[in-house]
Design a protein around this motif. Structure first.
Motif, mmCIF file in Angstrom:
data_model
loop_
_atom_site.group_PDB
_atom_site.id
_atom_site.type_symbol
_atom_site.label_atom_id
_atom_site.label_comp_id
_atom_site.label_asym_id
_atom_site.label_seq_id
_atom_site.Cartn_x
_atom_site.Cartn_y
_atom_site.Cartn_z
ATOM 1 N N GLU A 166 7.755 -5.618 7.097
ATOM 2 C CA GLU A 166 8.085 -4.998 5.815
ATOM 3 C C GLU A 166 6.889 -4.986 4.868
ATOM 4 O O GLU A 166 6.700 -4.037 4.107
ATOM 5 C CB GLU A 166 9.259 -5.747 5.164
ATOM 6 C CG GLU A 166 10.609 -5.516 5.821
ATOM 7 C CD GLU A 166 11.109 -4.094 5.592
ATOM 8 O OE1 GLU A 166 10.682 -3.469 4.596
ATOM 9 O OE2 GLU A 166 11.899 -3.605 6.405
ATOM 10 N N ARG A 167 6.095 -6.048 4.916
ATOM 11 C CA ARG A 167 4.935 -6.105 4.026
ATOM 12 C C ARG A 167 3.985 -4.946 4.292
ATOM 13 O O ARG A 167 3.470 -4.319 3.364
ATOM 14 C CB ARG A 167 4.212 -7.443 4.233
ATOM 15 C CG ARG A 167 2.948 -7.596 3.405
ATOM 16 C CD ARG A 167 2.312 -8.965 3.667
ATOM 17 N NE ARG A 167 2.049 -9.153 5.085
ATOM 18 C CZ ARG A 167 0.959 -8.679 5.713
ATOM 19 N NH1 ARG A 167 0.057 -8.013 5.039
ATOM 20 N NH2 ARG A 167 0.779 -8.908 6.999
ATOM 21 N N ARG A 200 5.481 -1.674 2.969
ATOM 22 C CA ARG A 200 5.352 -1.536 1.514
ATOM 23 C C ARG A 200 3.931 -1.080 1.157
ATOM 24 O O ARG A 200 3.743 -0.247 0.266
ATOM 25 C CB ARG A 200 5.684 -2.847 0.817
ATOM 26 C CG ARG A 200 7.177 -3.184 0.808
ATOM 27 C CD ARG A 200 7.483 -4.295 -0.186
ATOM 28 N NE ARG A 200 6.816 -5.544 0.167
ATOM 29 C CZ ARG A 200 7.339 -6.476 0.968
ATOM 30 N NH1 ARG A 200 8.531 -6.282 1.510
ATOM 31 N NH2 ARG A 200 6.673 -7.580 1.230
ATOM 32 N N THR A 220 10.228 5.612 8.323
ATOM 33 C CA THR A 220 10.326 4.224 7.873
ATOM 34 C C THR A 220 11.239 3.442 8.801
ATOM 35 O O THR A 220 10.929 2.312 9.208
ATOM 36 C CB THR A 220 10.862 4.164 6.433
ATOM 37 O OG1 THR A 220 9.975 4.878 5.565
ATOM 38 C CG2 THR A 220 10.974 2.729 5.951
ATOM 39 N N ARG A 244 10.249 0.186 11.347
ATOM 40 C CA ARG A 244 10.995 -1.074 11.324
ATOM 41 C C ARG A 244 11.511 -1.413 12.719
ATOM 42 O O ARG A 244 11.403 -2.563 13.172
ATOM 43 C CB ARG A 244 12.173 -0.973 10.355
ATOM 44 C CG ARG A 244 11.796 -1.011 8.887
ATOM 45 C CD ARG A 244 13.010 -1.293 8.032
ATOM 46 N NE ARG A 244 12.690 -1.243 6.615
ATOM 47 C CZ ARG A 244 13.016 -0.244 5.800
ATOM 48 N NH1 ARG A 244 13.696 0.789 6.279
ATOM 49 N NH2 ARG A 244 12.693 -0.270 4.526
#
Length: 924
Positions: A394-395, A398, A384, A388
């Motif tokens: 981030e969308r 998720r 993760t 990033r």
């Protein structure tokens, strides 16, 4: 008054030909598909079939005597059931009238003097999975016989019938929920295509569903390709533009027709020297194969796994086609034969592909629940952070959260990667197109790190990723320095955890891993940069220096700055030098004094303050490093300090020194530089290659530095969790501290801080310990597995260890990936458990399934390394280069094919392991 009786169903012929073969309920998927292709005009040799009804009649008495089905989880019971069934079928024979019809059909279809391929096929029924059907294409458990003459036909038919109860077939049916007593076999008799060049072609890339053909081809008959008994060329054909790339090998072995000495089975023969280096298939043959593959895919409406051959006259023959199930990713789903509107019952169950090709470096063998739960969190949080850092929004993260939670799984107690999750996640990376070939190579999904696809759209997309990659790369050195400073502070703080209360330990653990989740991604960005640099350097060496293998690249990577992993090794070497300089210490170390007693004498100053201080310093700094040190149930020197002596002893015995270690590494680098000057005479090009190699060496240093940090992270976590286990044992929630290894992290933390319901820990740990012990008794599985989606642990395909050559047998050559340089001869030492005493490796060639950083001490003691798994950038390959130890990785079946103690010759430049029938002194 008359009664209307129901019509009598037509009798089923004893032998089916032509359209009669299309009824898969009688002939099975294999033969129905062959006749379907033949009727469509595809070049399928003529065939006929003995339907499953003949099997029903012939085996009625045998099946009535079969015992109840055994427990599929009990291998001994399954084998016993199979033996009983085969014993009952020992006298099985076809009726004379049936034999007469078989022979008549043989004369008509094959010809009295012809040869046939006689194959069995399981026919699907209510209680039995079929073979080569859309929903179950990977069965392949029934027997086949090639080059069968007319006089042997009846015997081969009954052999096919008996194969219904082979141990593998019985286990397969049980694990698929079927009843082995309900098995039904059809037997096909097909004109034998006397192949000179044979192939297997996948109409989609089976690794990821990519829009490319994969063709594996070998000289001789197709069994050589299917059974991996021939040297195989690989061809990759992009279906969008026809672009072709290939991975060619030197061909020395092929499978041919049976010999007079052994008429019952195909033979292994030598490939003629004139054919050894040329591609098995020329351009025209490859186009013909792929054109027919597309026709067959279109005919059946879905991806196919096709087998075929070219006869000496150049004619193409298709001998089999089965459905191909590929891994589905988020960006590319290969359509199945069922339409989107089909009901769930009509849609074949999707399979999931798993691989542990290189994760076994970190988690060898069976792992406990604690280890797996830590590994699961580690992969989830650090990747993760990687995504990033590499700009994934981030969308999107998720939306991909479910994939992050299933990157790894536990199959029969062993940690595996779930490949569809990895593809779905990695395809978010802007640079994935650049490094994909090297990543797939590292995951064991490609034999060569060069991706087979070279289409223009992908090239343009990769070029668009370069500016961002260079920007991130420019910021990387500072990010690495910050990471290492932070980690060294954490490690210093962890020295005081013994003074913490259990509740404080929970807080420390959670805070530590919360920081890991936001910082550890930098270690993975380094891997991205390392892969990109490797692609660039390897490409330049191929273009400018004519290098078709990776030998020169490997040499240029040697001699880089010392990293933390190598410092741990050299610290042990230095400790060995210190002990060797003290006569009494050396004598006791190489004598019979138990290690635990010897360690106490050493650290209490029995041999003087110098050795005592050296031992204490080494333990304090490097006590977390050991074989399998990421497995929390595996003790390290931190828990058992005297095991340091096992690491040191071989260095003392061999007189190995830090100076010698450095000299070996420099020599490998000097040889590579000399070769570069000869192969690439233009100074500017040479300078560019050297600059890129220097960049790669820095990335390699960061990789090994951070791998050692990972060892320390797991070491600190092990200390914390063992302390919590002690508290739980003292509170009578566990029977012993060691029970903590069979609980998950959250179960341990929750039990300590009261957030988990109390009670039941003892029973839970006992149940999982029993399961772990059961899994440990199973044979090691293959590195690739298929399971049904949503069924974990699912049914792995049965596997069997390859037979090892007999002692004193003639020479045999195994091939792998050359990972360093040099040629050595010596006795093999097969090591499955790295806890074995290291002195047995002195002057031996280490043979292992895989290694991890904790194997460094064993690896240094050996004169050569042979490993079943691994890649050019795996720990084994890098360590072999750094230490100057001849190394070959990815040698399939090495631990079973190489007998312990056998004389072998390891050529790390060519990537070969030659089993010698005699000792080196006896060689001519």
């Amino acid at each position: 008054m008359t009664t209307n009786a129901p019509p009598t169903p037509p009798a089923i012929p004893a032998v089916l030909t032509g359209p009669g073969l299309l009824d898969a309920a009688l002939t099975g998927g294999k033969f129905a598909r062959l006749e379907s292709m033949r009727a469509a005009g595809l070049p399928v040799p003529p065939l006929y079939c003995l339907p499953a009804t003949a099997f029903d009649t012939a085996t009625r008495a045998v099946r009535a005597a079969l015992p109840p089905p055994p427990d599929p989880a009990d291998p001994a019971a399954v084998r016993g059931w199979s033996r009983a069934a085969l014993s009952a079928a020992a006298g099985l024979a076809a009726e004379p009238a049936l034999v007469a019809q078989l022979l008549t059909a043989f004369d008509q279809v094959i010809g009295p003097e012809g040869l046939a391929a006689v194959r069995a096929c399981a026919v699907a029924g209510p209680d039995d999975p079929g073979e080569d059907a859309e929903g179950d294409p990977f069965a392949g458990m029934s027997d086949s016989f090639l080059y069968v003459p007319r006089e042997q036909l009846a015997a081969r038919v009954t052999d096919c019938w008996r194969s219904a109860w082979n141990p593998e077939a019985v286990l397969y049916r049980l694990r698929r929920g079927g009843d082995p007593a309900a098995a039904r076999i059809a037997v096909g008799v097909q004109q034998m295509a006397l192949g000179a060049r044979s192939f297997v072609v996948f109409t989609r890339d089976p690794r990821d569903g990519g829009h490319r053909h994969l063709v594996a081809a070998a000289h001789g008959i197709g069994e050589g390709v299917v059974q991996e008994k021939a040297d195989v060329d690989h061809f990759f054909v992009d279906r969008s533009d026809g672009t072709t790339s290939s991975q060619l090998t030197r061909k020395t072995r092929m499978m041919v027709a049976p010999t007079a000495a052994d008429p019952g089975r195909p033979a292994i023969a030598e490939v003629p020297a004139a054919l050894a280096l040329a591609p098995v298939l020329d351009e025209g043959q490859l186009r013909l194969v792929t054109r027919h593959a597309e026709l067959i895919e279109r005919h059946f409406g879905g991806p196919q796994d096709i087998e075929g051959t070219f006869t000496p006259d150049g004619a193409l023959h298709i001998v089999q086609s089965r459905p191909l199930v590929v891994s589905e990713t988020a960006s590319e789903t290969v359509s199945k034969t069922a339409s989107p509107a089909a009901s769930p019952a009509a849609t074949p169950a999707r399979t999931v592909q798993w691989s542990n090709h290189n994760i076994t470096e970190s988690y060898p063998g069976v792992s406990g629940a604690l280890t797996f739960s830590v590994a699961e969190e580690f992969y989830r949080v650090i990747f993760t952070d990687l995504y990033r850092r590499m700009g994934v929004p981030e969308r999107r993260l998720r939306r991909a959260d479910h994939q992050l939670h299933r990157m790894v799984g536990l199959l029969d107690g062993r940690v595996f990667y779930r490949l569809d999750a990895w593809y779905a996640l990695h395809q978010q990376l802007p640079a994935f197109g650049i490094i994909r070939g090297w990543w797939e190579h590292g995951m064991g999904l490609a034999a060569d790190p060069h991706p087979p696809e070279h289409s223009r759209p992908r090239t343009l997309r990769n070029l668009r990723a370069v500016p961002g990659l260079l920007t991130w790369m420019s910021q990387h050195p500072r990010a690495v320095r910050e990471f290492l400073r932070w980690w060294d502070t954490v490690r210093a703080d962890a020295t005081a955890i013994d003074a913490h209360t259990p509740e404080e330990l929970v807080v420390f653990y959670r805070r530590l891993w919360a920081e890991v989740a936001t910082r550890w991604g930098v270690t993975l960005t380094n891997s991205v940069f390392l892969g990109a640099a490797a692609v660039g350097l390897d490409g330049l060496l191929r273009r400018w220096a004519g290098q078709q293998d990776h030998a020169l690249l490997l040499g240029l990577l040697s001699g880089g700055p010392q990293n933390r992993s190598l410092a741990a090794l050299r610290s042990a070497v230095a400790l060995g030098e210190c002990l060797a300089a003290h006569p009494a210490a050396r004598a006791d170390l190489l004598g019979t004094v138990p290690d635990r007693q010897l360690w106490q004498q050493l650290t209490t100053g029995h041999y003087g303050p110098g050795p005592a201080r050296a031992a204490e310093l080494h333990l304090a700094r490097y006590g977390d490093r050991a074989p399998g040190d990421l497995k929390l149930e595996q003790p390290t020197p931190r828990q058992q300090p005297w095991t340091v002596l096992e690491q040191v002893r071989p260095f003392v015995r061999q007189g190995y020194s830090v100076e010698a270690s450095v000299a070996e590494e420099r020599q490998v680098r000097r040889q590579a530089e000399q070769e570069l000057r000869l192969a690439c005479p233009q100074p500017l090009r040479r300078a560019i290659v050297r600059a890129l190699a220097a960049l790669m060496r820095r990335f390699v240093k960061v990789r090994e530095d951070t791998r050692f940090c990972r060892t320390e992270l797991y070491g600190i976590s092990r200390q914390l969790l063992l302390r919590m286990g002690t508290a739980l044992a003292e509170a009578a929630q566990l029977d012993a501290v060691e029970d903590v290894f069979d609980l998950t992290v959250e179960e341990v933390l929750g039990a300590v801080d009261g957030t988990r319901p109390s009670g039941g820990l003892r029973e839970l740990a006992a149940q999982r310990r029993a399961e772990r012990e059961r899994c440990a008794a199973l044979p090691a599985p293959p590195s690739r597995q298929l399971t049904d989606a949503g069924a974990l642990p699912a049914v792995p395909r049965p596997w069997a260890a390859a037979a090892a050559p007999a002692s004193g047998a003639a020479e045999q050559v195994l091939r792998g990936l050359p990972s360093s340089r040099g040629v050595v001869r010596g006795r093999a030492r097969v090591v499955l458990d790295p806890a074995e005493a290291t002195e047995v490796l002195a002057d031996r060639i280490l043979v292992a399934r895989e290694t991890d950083p904790g194997w460094l001490f064993l690896m240094t003691a050996a004169k050569g390394l042979v490993v079943e798994r691994g890649t050019l950038l795996s720990h084994t390959a890098i360590t072999g280069r750094l230490l100057g130890v001849p190394t070959v990785v990815a040698v399939a079946g090495a631990t079973t094919l190489i007998p312990d103690g056998a004389w072998v010759e390891l050529d790390a430049t060519e990537g070969t392991v030659r089993l010698l029938g005699q000792s080196p002194d006896e060689q001519p």
